[in-house]
Design a protein around this motif. Sequence first.
Motif, PDB file in Angstrom:
ATOM      1  N   THR A  77      -7.138   9.376  -8.364  1.00 21.85           N
ATOM      2  CA  THR A  77      -6.895   8.649  -9.611  1.00 21.85           C
ATOM      3  C   THR A  77      -8.021   7.662  -9.893  1.00 21.85           C
ATOM      4  O   THR A  77      -8.387   7.420 -11.048  1.00 21.85           O
ATOM      5  CB  THR A  77      -5.551   7.901  -9.526  1.00 21.85           C
ATOM      6  N   ASN A  78      -8.578   7.093  -8.832  1.00 19.21           N
ATOM      7  CA  ASN A  78      -9.679   6.138  -8.979  1.00 19.21           C
ATOM      8  C   ASN A  78     -11.054   6.804  -8.874  1.00 19.21           C
ATOM      9  O   ASN A  78     -12.060   6.103  -8.677  1.00 19.21           O
ATOM     10  CB  ASN A  78      -9.561   5.050  -7.911  1.00 19.21           C
ATOM     11  N   GLU A 112       0.834  -1.205   0.000  1.00 22.26           N
ATOM     12  CA  GLU A 112       0.000   0.000   0.000  1.00 22.26           C
ATOM     13  C   GLU A 112       0.869   1.256   0.000  1.00 22.26           C
ATOM     14  O   GLU A 112       0.570   2.240  -0.686  1.00 22.26           O
ATOM     15  CB  GLU A 112      -0.906  -0.003   1.237  1.00 22.26           C
ATOM     16  N   SER A 130       3.896   6.130  -5.336  1.00 23.16           N
ATOM     17  CA  SER A 130       3.932   6.284  -6.791  1.00 23.16           C
ATOM     18  C   SER A 130       2.845   7.240  -7.274  1.00 23.16           C
ATOM     19  O   SER A 130       3.075   8.057  -8.179  1.00 23.16           O
ATOM     20  CB  SER A 130       3.786   4.924  -7.467  1.00 23.16           C
ATOM     21  N   HIS A 131       1.653   7.176  -6.664  1.00 21.59           N
ATOM     22  CA  HIS A 131       0.584   8.084  -7.056  1.00 21.59           C
ATOM     23  C   HIS A 131       0.882   9.515  -6.622  1.00 21.59           C
ATOM     24  O   HIS A 131       0.588  10.477  -7.350  1.00 21.59           O
ATOM     25  CB  HIS A 131      -0.751   7.625  -6.457  1.00 21.59           C
ATOM     26  N   GLN A 132       1.459   9.647  -5.424  1.00 23.71           N
ATOM     27  CA  GLN A 132       1.764  10.987  -4.928  1.00 23.71           C
ATOM     28  C   GLN A 132       2.835  11.678  -5.767  1.00 23.71           C
ATOM     29  O   GLN A 132       2.760  12.886  -6.012  1.00 23.71           O
ATOM     30  CB  GLN A 132       2.243  10.906  -3.467  1.00 23.71           C
ATOM     31  N   GLN A 144      -3.980   8.845  -4.705  1.00 24.70           N
ATOM     32  CA  GLN A 144      -4.350   7.544  -5.263  1.00 24.70           C
ATOM     33  C   GLN A 144      -5.860   7.431  -5.395  1.00 24.70           C
ATOM     34  O   GLN A 144      -6.366   6.886  -6.382  1.00 24.70           O
ATOM     35  CB  GLN A 144      -3.800   6.426  -4.369  1.00 24.70           C
ATOM     36  N   SER A 181       2.417   1.861  -3.461  1.00 26.39           N
ATOM     37  CA  SER A 181       1.382   2.336  -4.384  1.00 26.39           C
ATOM     38  C   SER A 181       1.043   3.797  -4.113  1.00 26.39           C
ATOM     39  O   SER A 181       0.897   4.609  -5.044  1.00 26.39           O
ATOM     40  CB  SER A 181       0.136   1.458  -4.256  1.00 26.39           C
ATOM     41  N   SER A 182       0.938   4.156  -2.829  1.00 27.96           N
ATOM     42  CA  SER A 182       0.614   5.544  -2.477  1.00 27.96           C
ATOM     43  C   SER A 182       1.730   6.499  -2.886  1.00 27.96           C
ATOM     44  O   SER A 182       1.476   7.598  -3.399  1.00 27.96           O
ATOM     45  CB  SER A 182       0.374   5.650  -0.966  1.00 27.96           C
TER      46      SER A 182
END
Length: 327
Positions: free
Chosen positions: A291-292, A203, A209-211, A288, A206-207
Amino acid sequence: MQRVSVFLTFALCVLAAIFYYESADLKFMILSVFAGAICVIYLFFKGENTAQSEAFSPHKSDKSQNAFLNHALAKTPDLAFLLVGKGGEIEFINKRFEQIFKLKSKSAYGINLDDLIAQIPSLSVFESFEALRRNSARTQNFTIKMQNLYFRLVVSSILHSGKEFDGFIVTLSDATHEKMLELASLERERMLAINAKSALLGEMISSISHQQRQPLSAILLSLDEIGECVQDGRIDEIYAHTARAKRAANLMNETIAAFRNFYRQDDKTGKFELKELIGELIFIVKAQMNTNAIALKFTSDEGEFKIQSVASYIRQIMLSLLANAED
């Protein structure tokens, strides 16, 4: 009183026999036989009660007591048994106890428990006879390991008349199966904790990379704009694009610092502001979620919300809740 009654009955038996001998009257013979039968019955039952009381008397001799223990417990195949007197001397030990600790037959009789503890390293859990005696008000349990086997030692106090300390009874039984189940349960819990940390690490990556995607895109766009400005001779616009790239780089630096603080493992209990912790969490997961196409909003009452806990645990719990809600 019973003795007087028996004596009088016996005297009546003798007198009735004398009168029958002199008068040949049948009623004196019947009376003599009846009185004699009463005396015989009394003496028989008195002998039985005496034998039973001697067999179960708590004050019988040590020889009788050891004979009883040898008969009842000496050859018990599963239960190891040790009897310790009130002075710490070993009064009885059965064959199973001797086999487990590789003692010569009857070699431990009469020695002090402290000497047996010094002789057998596994019994060092007892510390000493006095240490056991200080805790004699309760049953004491110990677990020892010998090679690949586990044994449970249970020390129970003997109280004379329910109050006065009179020694210990020590029993030893095989607890290997129970210990193996306990160790397997601990291993499962350890693996679950490792899996939970791995999921949390996923998690986090993933966070991150989105940030970082948004400010990195802004930097790349600014660099393209600077290149076009150089080609077209629009030198005065380069400063604005450079400033935008610096802001994006500072945002990336702040994000990395925020992640480092957020995922810092600190198992110490302390006081912290819950709203600040939630604000950090939103900063990390909001990109994140955006993005969704998920909207995340946090509202709270005015004032402070300080709690006493382990901050890293609260972070992990809240992050797991938000990740589940996002899914």
